[in-house]
Design an enzyme around this catalytic site. Structure first.
Site, PDB file in Angstrom:
ATOM      1  N   ALA A  44       0.872  -1.189   0.000  1.00 50.37           N
ATOM      2  CA  ALA A  44       0.000   0.000   0.000  1.00 50.37           C
ATOM      3  C   ALA A  44       0.909   1.240   0.000  1.00 50.37           C
ATOM      4  CB  ALA A  44      -0.964   0.006   1.179  1.00 50.37           C
ATOM      5  N   LEU A  45       1.826   1.219  -0.933  1.00 45.08           N
ATOM      6  CA  LEU A  45       2.899   2.218  -0.932  1.00 45.08           C
ATOM      7  C   LEU A  45       2.398   3.618  -1.275  1.00 45.08           C
ATOM      8  CD1 LEU A  45       5.619   0.135  -2.840  1.00 45.08           C
ATOM      9  CD2 LEU A  45       5.194   0.238  -0.372  1.00 45.08           C
ATOM     10  N   HIS A  64       6.826   5.897   1.500  1.00 43.69           N
ATOM     11  CA  HIS A  64       7.639   4.703   1.205  1.00 43.69           C
ATOM     12  C   HIS A  64       8.642   5.002   0.089  1.00 43.69           C
ATOM     13  CE1 HIS A  64       3.812   2.758   2.689  1.00 43.69           C
ATOM     14  NE2 HIS A  64       4.708   2.121   3.429  1.00 43.69           N
ATOM     15  N   GLN A 109       2.187  -9.454  13.421  1.00 42.39           N
ATOM     16  CA  GLN A 109       2.183  -8.147  14.087  1.00 42.39           C
ATOM     17  C   GLN A 109       0.786  -7.545  14.205  1.00 42.39           C
ATOM     18  OE1 GLN A 109       4.887  -6.443  10.931  1.00 42.39           O
ATOM     19  NE2 GLN A 109       3.714  -4.591  11.315  1.00 42.39           N
ATOM     20  N   ILE A 119       7.378  12.267   5.723  1.00 47.35           N
ATOM     21  CA  ILE A 119       6.941  13.067   4.568  1.00 47.35           C
ATOM     22  C   ILE A 119       5.534  13.583   4.884  1.00 47.35           C
ATOM     23  CG2 ILE A 119       6.507  13.053   2.073  1.00 47.35           C
ATOM     24  CD1 ILE A 119       9.426  12.542   2.754  1.00 47.35           C
ATOM     25  N   LEU A 178       2.129  11.715   5.847  1.00 45.13           N
ATOM     26  CA  LEU A 178       1.561  10.748   4.897  1.00 45.13           C
ATOM     27  C   LEU A 178       1.417   9.385   5.555  1.00 45.13           C
ATOM     28  CD1 LEU A 178       3.152  11.470   1.416  1.00 45.13           C
ATOM     29  CD2 LEU A 178       1.280  12.616   2.589  1.00 45.13           C
ATOM     30  N   SER A 179       0.293   8.745   5.272  1.00 46.04           N
ATOM     31  CA  SER A 179       0.021   7.417   5.815  1.00 46.04           C
ATOM     32  C   SER A 179      -1.020   6.760   4.920  1.00 46.04           C
ATOM     33  CB  SER A 179      -0.530   7.564   7.235  1.00 46.04           C
ATOM     34  OG  SER A 179      -1.277   6.428   7.597  1.00 46.04           O
TER      35      SER A 179
HETATM   36  O1  PAF Z   1       6.341  -0.571   9.080  1.00 45.52           O
HETATM   37  C1  PAF Z   1       5.910  -1.588   8.471  1.00 45.52           C
HETATM   38  O2  PAF Z   1       5.368  -1.507   7.381  1.00 45.52           O
HETATM   39  C2  PAF Z   1       6.068  -2.960   9.123  1.00 45.52           C
HETATM   40  O3  PAF Z   1       5.920  -2.879  10.492  1.00 45.52           O
HETATM   41  C3  PAF Z   1       7.387  -3.663   8.733  1.00 45.52           C
HETATM   42  C4  PAF Z   1       8.590  -2.916   9.263  1.00 45.52           C
HETATM   43  C5  PAF Z   1       7.475  -3.794   7.225  1.00 45.52           C
HETATM   44  C6  PAF Z   1       7.419  -5.068   9.333  1.00 45.52           C
HETATM   45  O4  PAF Z   1       6.368  -5.851   8.877  1.00 45.52           O
END
Ligand code: PAF
Length: 282
Positions: free
Chosen positions: A32-33, A37, A61, A177, A185-186
């Site tokens: 989801a860049l 990113h 996570q 950013i 940005l998110s």
């Molecule tokens: O920040 C993220 O997108 C995630 O926590 C990461 C560092 C890619 C680990 O899954």
């Protein structure tokens, strides 16, 4: 850009890169860049010879299975975005590839960093983050790894893991950013209406206020000012605003001239949990 789906194919490719004495920079992502990113990818291109980006929505996570299910996966768009940058390699593994043993055990003693702030709201989250980042580090064996300052606690957690495991990886913290109004940005901003985005500006305003007054006010005064700015905005619900020492993220009563401080904020706008931070010494 080369795309690999398996650990063995990636390792095979990277072995040749290392034989050519080229340095490798890893940018781990969950896809989801957005422009934030891409700034990490650009930084990576300036730090090392070869940039490896990973896209993997890491199940360990997530506390809530619904969040994991709902997590956006716009893969075609992500690949197109990466192809427009200096990314050399995309690693795109399946869950089975990264977790061949679904009952795998992982625990790292992260101390307080695991349980405060984001850790309090997302129990087990940082164990999951370190579990996958450690796997990626072991696989890619990068010289550098780029992480965004936006997830400040995550950066401190990853640095702690590097220290504990004595890894020879230099962590590069890339600046947040912001859009032209100051909103960090998110991928979550997509879920905000235009009005919500306007209201969300109180987060960066509260941080800017703490930074502007950092030299002249006490921690209590700075915290009060920050909280007041957020609480004055109707329809924005403050979760926390805190001024902490950067490494430990502990709140202190007094400022010490030899330490660095960060203001952390989390607030809800239109059912979206927004997170932001600002370094205060700079
Ligand atoms: O920040 C993220 O997108 C995630 O926590 C990461 C560092 C890619 C680990 O899954």
């Amino acid at each position: 850009m080369q795309i690999f789906n398996t650990k063995s194919s990636l390792q095979h490719y990277l072995q040749h890169i290392r034989e050519d004495r080229k340095t490798i920079t890893l940018v781990p992502t969950m896809g989801a860049l957005h422009e934030g990113h891409l700034s990490l990818i650009r930084q990576a291109g300036q730090s090392g010879d070869i940039t490896v980006c990973s896209i993997f929505v890491n199940p360990t996570q997530f506390n809530d299975p619904k969040d994991l299910e709902k997590y956006p996966r716009p893969l075609g768009n992500d690949i197109a975005l990466l192809e427009s940058t200096s990314c050399d390699v995309l690693f795109l593994p399946s869950v089975e590839e990264m977790y061949p043993d679904p009952d795998e055990n992982w625990h790292l003693d992260l101390g307080n960093l695991e349980t405060i702030w984001e850790g309090e709201h997302r129990p087990g989250h940082f164990q999951g983050v370190t579990q996958i980042v450690y796997k990626l580090f072991n696989l890619v064996k990068p010289d550098f790894a780029c992480f965004g300052q936006k997830d400040f606690q995550q950066v401190m957690v990853v640095q702690k893991m590097i220290d504990i495991k004595q890894l020879l990886i230099k962590l590069i913290i890339c600046p947040i950013i912001r859009d032209k109004h100051g909103l960090a940005l998110s991928s979550r901003n997509m879920r905000l209406s235009a009005e919500g985005k306007e209201k969300a500006l109180v987060l960066s305003k509260s941080l800017q206020c703490a930074k502007a007054n950092f030299k002249s006010k006490t921690i209590d005064e700075l915290t009060r000012l920050g909280k007041d700015i957020i609480q004055a905005e109707e329809d924005v619900t403050l979760e926390y605003f805190a001024i902490c020492e950067t490494r430990t993220l502990q709140q202190t009563k007094e400022l010490h001239s030899d330490k660095e401080y960060v203001a952390l904020v989390v607030a809800w706008v239109e059912d979206v949990r927004l997170i932001d931070n600002m370094l205060l010494n700079e």
